[in-house]
Design a protein around this motif. Structure first.
Motif, PDB file in Angstrom:
ATOM      1  N   ILE A 129      14.474  17.025  51.549  1.00 16.62           N
ATOM      2  CA  ILE A 129      15.526  17.487  50.643  1.00 16.62           C
ATOM      3  C   ILE A 129      15.439  16.705  49.337  1.00 16.62           C
ATOM      4  O   ILE A 129      15.228  15.489  49.333  1.00 16.62           O
ATOM      5  N   HIS A 130      15.574  17.421  48.214  1.00 19.21           N
ATOM      6  CA  HIS A 130      15.510  16.822  46.875  1.00 19.21           C
ATOM      7  C   HIS A 130      16.858  17.037  46.192  1.00 19.21           C
ATOM      8  O   HIS A 130      17.252  18.164  45.927  1.00 19.21           O
ATOM      9  N   LEU A 131      17.565  15.922  45.944  1.00 17.69           N
ATOM     10  CA  LEU A 131      18.882  15.984  45.315  1.00 17.69           C
ATOM     11  C   LEU A 131      18.900  15.250  43.987  1.00 17.69           C
ATOM     12  O   LEU A 131      19.956  14.850  43.494  1.00 17.69           O
ATOM     13  N   GLY A 132      17.744  15.084  43.372  1.00 18.53           N
ATOM     14  CA  GLY A 132      17.653  14.354  42.117  1.00 18.53           C
ATOM     15  C   GLY A 132      18.443  15.002  40.998  1.00 18.53           C
ATOM     16  O   GLY A 132      18.567  16.231  40.922  1.00 18.53           O
ATOM     17  N   SER A 133      19.035  14.163  40.117  1.00 17.28           N
ATOM     18  CA  SER A 133      19.742  14.639  38.915  1.00 17.28           C
ATOM     19  C   SER A 133      20.861  15.624  39.247  1.00 17.28           C
ATOM     20  O   SER A 133      20.875  16.765  38.790  1.00 17.28           O
ATOM     21  N   ASN A 134      21.808  15.172  40.058  1.00 16.88           N
ATOM     22  CA  ASN A 134      22.938  16.018  40.437  1.00 16.88           C
ATOM     23  C   ASN A 134      24.282  15.328  40.245  1.00 16.88           C
ATOM     24  O   ASN A 134      25.282  15.746  40.815  1.00 16.88           O
TER      25      ASN A 134
ATOM     26  N   ASN B 202      15.093  12.627  48.312  1.00 17.38           N
ATOM     27  CA  ASN B 202      14.930  12.205  46.923  1.00 17.38           C
ATOM     28  C   ASN B 202      16.299  12.152  46.252  1.00 17.38           C
ATOM     29  O   ASN B 202      16.959  13.170  46.092  1.00 17.38           O
ATOM     30  N   PHE B 203      16.708  10.916  45.859  1.00 19.16           N
ATOM     31  CA  PHE B 203      17.970  10.708  45.169  1.00 19.16           C
ATOM     32  C   PHE B 203      17.760  10.309  43.708  1.00 19.16           C
ATOM     33  O   PHE B 203      18.698   9.851  43.060  1.00 19.16           O
ATOM     34  N   SER B 204      16.573  10.465  43.181  1.00 13.05           N
ATOM     35  CA  SER B 204      16.251   9.931  41.855  1.00 13.05           C
ATOM     36  C   SER B 204      17.201  10.462  40.774  1.00 13.05           C
ATOM     37  O   SER B 204      17.718  11.575  40.874  1.00 13.05           O
ATOM     38  N   CYS B 205      17.463   9.606  39.768  1.00 15.44           N
ATOM     39  CA  CYS B 205      18.287   9.976  38.614  1.00 15.44           C
ATOM     40  C   CYS B 205      19.726  10.332  39.009  1.00 15.44           C
ATOM     41  O   CYS B 205      20.307  11.291  38.493  1.00 15.44           O
ATOM     42  N   ASN B 206      20.283   9.585  39.941  1.00 16.36           N
ATOM     43  CA  ASN B 206      21.694   9.661  40.298  1.00 16.36           C
ATOM     44  C   ASN B 206      22.261   8.238  40.292  1.00 16.36           C
ATOM     45  O   ASN B 206      21.549   7.289  40.604  1.00 16.36           O
ATOM     46  N   CYS B 207      23.510   8.094  39.933  1.00 12.27           N
ATOM     47  CA  CYS B 207      24.126   6.761  39.843  1.00 12.27           C
ATOM     48  C   CYS B 207      24.738   6.358  41.184  1.00 12.27           C
ATOM     49  O   CYS B 207      25.960   6.347  41.358  1.00 12.27           O
ATOM     50  N   LEU B 208      23.885   6.018  42.141  1.00 14.30           N
ATOM     51  CA  LEU B 208      24.379   5.633  43.462  1.00 14.30           C
ATOM     52  C   LEU B 208      25.026   4.259  43.442  1.00 14.30           C
ATOM     53  O   LEU B 208      25.913   3.985  44.253  1.00 14.30           O
TER      54      LEU B 208
END
Length: 433
Positions: free
Chosen positions: A338-343, A367-373
């Motif tokens: 699953i790709h959830l980048g930039s959401n 993939n969590f890239s480009c999210n403010c976790l």
């Protein structure tokens, strides 16, 4: 004897050896008259090859298509026409490569109301047994009078919707793709390449009629496994129309609608498709899906799904959508990637996925890239990974995760990946175990 000596004396280059055999003369005659009298099948295999090796690649396809099966001939046809020829992309078949690319070129250059449709239709009986995939990244609109000149110049800020009133229907694929029994992959983009200074937004208009025609064709294309419709301004209404015709499709396993204009209603329709199809891969990258659409997709994942890969990168789900997806993955047993980048996801989504990592034994890539976790989000993911043995990829680039937590997460994921690699090697060495 006297005649021979006289000939040799008068012409030092003359020799009985240069006189062709009768068989060779016959083969030359066959090659020379092949277009009018293609008797290839009546020859011995060795003689067939000799004839084919001498045939011109400029012969009409009506003569060669269903008669010449020698790959070397079609290799010559391809390499003489295109500089780059990677036959591995075509099942190592030069004949398949030629007909797929030839048909694609005709479709890319087809101008409605100008090009004769028979140019395509007459090709069907010649190529239908060899075409398995079509990639058409351009559809030209009909030629028309410049409406701007007729009505006077419009300001740059004036809407292009006025141009939309002019019929812009592109080539109708129905007659073509429904007549290709072996077609398994269809990749389409409705737009114009290299339009330069003649740019107009309406050159990139996938009309309702285009969509209706395409949807009807897809429904009848029963062997289709992969369908991609990208960069074509597919909105909610068009998505729903496509879905209505793809529900219960017997073979479709991959759907790519990335880089379009799909919002929540379209995502809801796609949720129904997930529940009523055999889809394994769904790519919705770079659309406009918010949390309501994500919740609809999550419901489908939780209830009934065969999906193994879902790409939602570059949407607008936020935490309400991310948490819904995470909750669905607590019970889903099919999704692997699953790709959830930039959401616009934050710590809340990371906390939900901490539970997913602790319970789910199917997911191998997230993939969590480009999210403010954030710092706490990283620690939550690390805690969830404590006993996880299946995740082999976790992308946390540009997520503001604590460096120490990211390092420890990387160590766990790397160890899982190594364990999978070693297990694969052991299985290959002892397949019976």
């Amino acid at each position: 004897s006297y005649y021979t000596r006289r000939c040799i004396t008068e012409d030092p280059n003359w020799s009985l050896v240069t006189v062709p055999h009768l068989t060779e003369l016959c083969l030359q005659h066959i090659v020379h008259n092949f277009e009018k009298n293609p008797i290839l099948n009546r020859l011995l295999p060795a003689d067939q090859k000799k004839v084919v090796d001498r045939l011109s690649t400029g012969l009409p396809l009506s003569v060669t298509a269903n008669l010449v099966s020698h790959e070397e001939y079609w290799r010559r046809c391809c390499t003489e026409r295109w500089q780059v020829c990677d036959v591995s992309n075509y099942g190592d078949s030069w004949k398949r490569m030629f007909f797929e690319r030839h048909l694609e070129n005709i479709l890319k250059c087809f101008i409605p109301n100008i090009t004769d449709p028979n140019q395509v239709l007459q090709l069907i009986p010649l190529c239908k047994d060899y075409v398995q995939k079509l990639e058409v990244d351009q559809f030209l609109p009909p030629m028309q009078v410049d409406q701007k000149e007729e009505r006077g110049d419009l300001s740059d800020t004036e809407s292009d919707t006025e141009f939309g009133d002019v019929p812009m229907q592109h080539y109708d694929l129905r007659d073509l793709i429904t007549a290709l029994p072996h077609l398994e992959e269809l990749h389409l983009t409705y737009g114009v390449k290299d339009c330069g200074m003649n740019f107009e937004w309406n050159l990139f208009n996938f009309t309702s009629q285009d969509c209706s025609n395409l949807a009807a064709a897809l429904k009848m294309c029963r062997n289709l496994k992969v369908f991609k419709l990208t960069r074509s301004k597919v909105d909610d209404d068009k998505t729903k129309l496509l879905v209505r015709n793809l529900i219960d499709h017997p073979c479709l396993v991959e759907l790519n609608l990335s880089h379009n204009l799909i919002r929540n209603k379209g995502a809801e329709a796609l949720g129904k498709l997930i529940s009523h199809s055999k889809l394994e891969t769904l790519d919705l990258c770079n659309n406009q899906i918010h949390h309501l659409g994500a919740q609809a997709l999550a419901q489908a994942l939780a209830e009934k799904s065969t999906l193994t890969s879902l790409n939602l990168r570059l949407n607008c789900m936020e935490d309400k959508g991310g948490e819904a997806i995470g909750h669905a993955l607590l019970t889903n047993t099919t999704l692997k990637s699953i790709h959830l980048g930039s959401n616009n996801l934050s710590e809340l989504t990371a906390t939900q996925f901490s539970q997913v990592l602790a319970q789910n034994t199917t997911l191998t890539s997230i993939n969590f890239s480009c999210n403010c976790l954030g710092l706490n989000g990283g620690r939550q993911l690390l805690e969830g990974l404590a006993d996880n043995k299946t995740l082999t990829e976790l992308d946390l680039r540009r997520t503001e995760v604590d460096q120490e937590a990211e390092y420890l997460i990387h160590q766990i994921v790397w160890a899982n990946r190594e364990a999978v690699r070693v297990g694969s090697l052991q299985h290959a060495a002892n397949p019976s175990e």
